[in-house]
Scaffold this active site. Structure first.
Site, PDB file in Angstrom:
ATOM      1  N   ASP A 185       0.844  -1.201   0.000  1.00  0.00           N
ATOM      2  CA  ASP A 185       0.000   0.000   0.000  1.00  0.00           C
ATOM      3  C   ASP A 185       0.880   1.252   0.000  1.00  0.00           C
ATOM      4  O   ASP A 185       0.376   2.378  -0.038  1.00  0.00           O
ATOM      5  CB  ASP A 185      -1.007  -0.008   1.156  1.00  0.00           C
ATOM      6  CG  ASP A 185      -0.351  -0.004   2.515  1.00  0.00           C
ATOM      7  OD1 ASP A 185       0.895  -0.082   2.595  1.00  0.00           O
ATOM      8  OD2 ASP A 185      -1.092   0.082   3.520  1.00  0.00           O
ATOM      9  N   SER A 186       2.222   1.047  -0.036  1.00  0.00           N
ATOM     10  CA  SER A 186       3.125   2.169  -0.317  1.00  0.00           C
ATOM     11  C   SER A 186       2.814   2.716  -1.709  1.00  0.00           C
ATOM     12  O   SER A 186       3.281   3.802  -2.073  1.00  0.00           O
ATOM     13  CB  SER A 186       4.592   1.734  -0.231  1.00  0.00           C
ATOM     14  OG  SER A 186       4.822   0.574  -1.014  1.00  0.00           O
ATOM     15  N   ASP A 216      -1.193  -6.239  -0.435  1.00  0.00           N
ATOM     16  CA  ASP A 216      -1.370  -5.595   0.876  1.00  0.00           C
ATOM     17  C   ASP A 216      -2.847  -5.302   1.137  1.00  0.00           C
ATOM     18  O   ASP A 216      -3.547  -4.799   0.247  1.00  0.00           O
ATOM     19  CB  ASP A 216      -0.627  -4.248   0.855  1.00  0.00           C
ATOM     20  CG  ASP A 216       0.284  -4.070   2.050  1.00  0.00           C
ATOM     21  OD1 ASP A 216       0.235  -4.888   2.982  1.00  0.00           O
ATOM     22  OD2 ASP A 216       1.071  -3.103   2.017  1.00  0.00           O
ATOM     23  N   LYS A 235      -0.821  -9.409   2.805  1.00  0.00           N
ATOM     24  CA  LYS A 235      -0.069  -8.887   3.951  1.00  0.00           C
ATOM     25  C   LYS A 235      -0.972  -7.961   4.745  1.00  0.00           C
ATOM     26  O   LYS A 235      -1.803  -7.259   4.165  1.00  0.00           O
ATOM     27  CB  LYS A 235       1.183  -8.124   3.493  1.00  0.00           C
ATOM     28  CG  LYS A 235       1.974  -7.535   4.662  1.00  0.00           C
ATOM     29  CD  LYS A 235       3.322  -7.003   4.234  1.00  0.00           C
ATOM     30  CE  LYS A 235       3.307  -5.601   3.698  1.00  0.00           C
ATOM     31  NZ  LYS A 235       2.719  -4.578   4.568  1.00  0.00           N
ATOM     32  N   GLU A 273      -0.962  -5.452   8.610  1.00  0.00           N
ATOM     33  CA  GLU A 273      -0.130  -4.882   9.669  1.00  0.00           C
ATOM     34  C   GLU A 273      -0.669  -5.251  11.052  1.00  0.00           C
ATOM     35  O   GLU A 273      -1.865  -5.421  11.239  1.00  0.00           O
ATOM     36  CB  GLU A 273      -0.075  -3.348   9.524  1.00  0.00           C
ATOM     37  CG  GLU A 273       0.605  -2.903   8.244  1.00  0.00           C
ATOM     38  CD  GLU A 273       0.738  -1.383   8.130  1.00  0.00           C
ATOM     39  OE1 GLU A 273       0.370  -0.648   9.077  1.00  0.00           O
ATOM     40  OE2 GLU A 273       1.237  -0.937   7.073  1.00  0.00           O
ATOM     41  N   GLU A 313       9.758  -3.799  10.231  1.00  0.00           N
ATOM     42  CA  GLU A 313      10.109  -2.480   9.671  1.00  0.00           C
ATOM     43  C   GLU A 313      10.659  -1.556  10.749  1.00  0.00           C
ATOM     44  O   GLU A 313      10.044  -1.367  11.809  1.00  0.00           O
ATOM     45  CB  GLU A 313       8.867  -1.838   9.005  1.00  0.00           C
ATOM     46  CG  GLU A 313       9.200  -0.474   8.411  1.00  0.00           C
ATOM     47  CD  GLU A 313       8.187   0.042   7.393  1.00  0.00           C
ATOM     48  OE1 GLU A 313       7.253  -0.698   7.026  1.00  0.00           O
ATOM     49  OE2 GLU A 313       8.357   1.197   6.959  1.00  0.00           O
TER      50      GLU A 313
HETATM   51  O1  KIV Z   1       3.582  -1.115   1.567  1.00  0.00           O
HETATM   52  C1  KIV Z   1       4.773  -1.451   1.536  1.00  0.00           C
HETATM   53  O2  KIV Z   1       5.511  -1.189   0.576  1.00  0.00           O
HETATM   54  C2  KIV Z   1       5.299  -2.174   2.674  1.00  0.00           C
HETATM   55  C3  KIV Z   1       6.767  -2.429   2.686  1.00  0.00           C
HETATM   56  C4  KIV Z   1       7.477  -1.220   3.118  1.00  0.00           C
HETATM   57  C5  KIV Z   1       7.109  -3.603   3.512  1.00  0.00           C
HETATM   58  O3  KIV Z   1       4.590  -2.508   3.559  1.00  0.00           O
END
Ligand code: KIV
Length: 291
Positions: free
Chosen positions: A71-72, A110, A140, A142, A208
């Site tokens: 989600d970056s 994500d 993924k 958090e 992280e």
């Molecule tokens: O969203 C993302 O790119 C991440 C990475 C920094 C692990 O969660």
């Protein structure tokens, strides 16, 4: 970055070399079982983010075994200031593009902020969408102890989960972007979080921005692989945001990033050359014309 000596590399590689996650011969999709076997062998592996089909195909062809549709994308692809506004519609569209652009990498999608915090059932609904509509092989999310029920239900439902602890950018409004796990109490909490996600069935965990010594300890204690970002050299895998490591991000990047290229400069220079050609008559020439 410290380079591994040839002897160290050989020591970490599988005996016949063919099964290695990076540099192995297999062209089928990497699975979470391949990831587990790499931890047993003590093999380190690289992971990158990807947000579109064409860039993902470059990373896939280069042999990166795991690509994260992070989600970056919020800050690195969609123009938001943080990851917080990213939606399920956006993550589904970007994840589907990355799946379409790749043949070998395990694609991890994500779950964005607000798509799993309500509880396990909401998490299952969101993860199912990424698996069915986008075709990702894993998701993924958090959080450590606070997300263990979500992780457990997804895993029981057949969806592999990569967890993410330490700095969790979706909580930026609560925690800022600060190193996590400093001091005895915070270190103990990080260890509890790591064990909680492993017990819930996560196949790997991102660490992280945590002190290198603590990341090394977590890596020793867990039987699932740790994926470090700003977590020192001793995690099982390393992930970087691709726009940071290839120098496309504008402005400052975090201290833990190594820049392997300067795409911003390369692209800017090429685009200026094109513009000057158009203005000055250098493009198109006869060879670029049809008759
Ligand atoms: O969203 C993302 O790119 C991440 C990475 C920094 C692990 O969660």
């Amino acid at each position: 970055m410290t380079q591994l000596s040839a002897a160290q590399t050989a020591q970490n590689a599988p005996s016949d070399g063919s099964k290695a996650l990076y540099g192995g011969k297999s062209t089928r999709r990497i699975t979470v079982r391949d990831i587990a076997l790499a931890k047993e062998r003590g093999e380190k592996w690289p992971m990158l983010t990807a947000y579109d089909a064409m860039t993902a195909s470059v990373f896939d062809e280069a042999g990166i075994p795991v690509l994260l549709v992070g989600d970056s994308a919020g800050n690195c692809h969609l123009g938001y200031e943080t990851t917080v506004p990213v939606t399920m519609d956006e993550m589904t569209m970007l994840s589907a593009a990355v799946v379409r652009g790749t043949r070998r990498a395990l694609i991890v999608g994500d779950l964005p902020f607000g798509s799993y915090q309500e509880g396990p059932v909401q998490a299952l609904r969101s993860a199912t969408r990424l698996v069915k509509d986008a075709g990702v092989g894993a998701v993924k999310l958090e959080g450590g102890e606070r997300s263990h029920e979500q992780i457990r239900l997804l895993v029981e439902s057949g969806i592999p989960v990569m967890a993410h602890i330490g700095l969790t950018p979706q909580s930026v409004n609560a925690m800022g972007y600060r190193v996590q796990g400093r001091g005895e109490e915070a270190a103990q909490q990080l260890l509890r979080d790591a064990k909680a996600v492993q017990d819930a069935g996560a196949f790997a965990v991102v660490l992280e921005l945590v002190p290198a010594e603590l990341a090394a300890e977590v890596t020793r204690v867990l039987h699932i692989p740790t994926v470090g970002i700003g977590a020192g050299p001793e995690t099982d895998a390393q992930v970087l945001v691709w726009t940071d490591m290839l120098g496309l991000t504008s402005g400052r990047v975090p201290k833990f990033v190594k820049k392997y290229a300067n795409l911003r400069e390369v692209m800017g220079d090429a685009v200026k050359e094109f513009a000057q050609d158009v203005v000055g008559g250098g493009f198109p020439l006869e060879e670029h014309s049809v008759h």
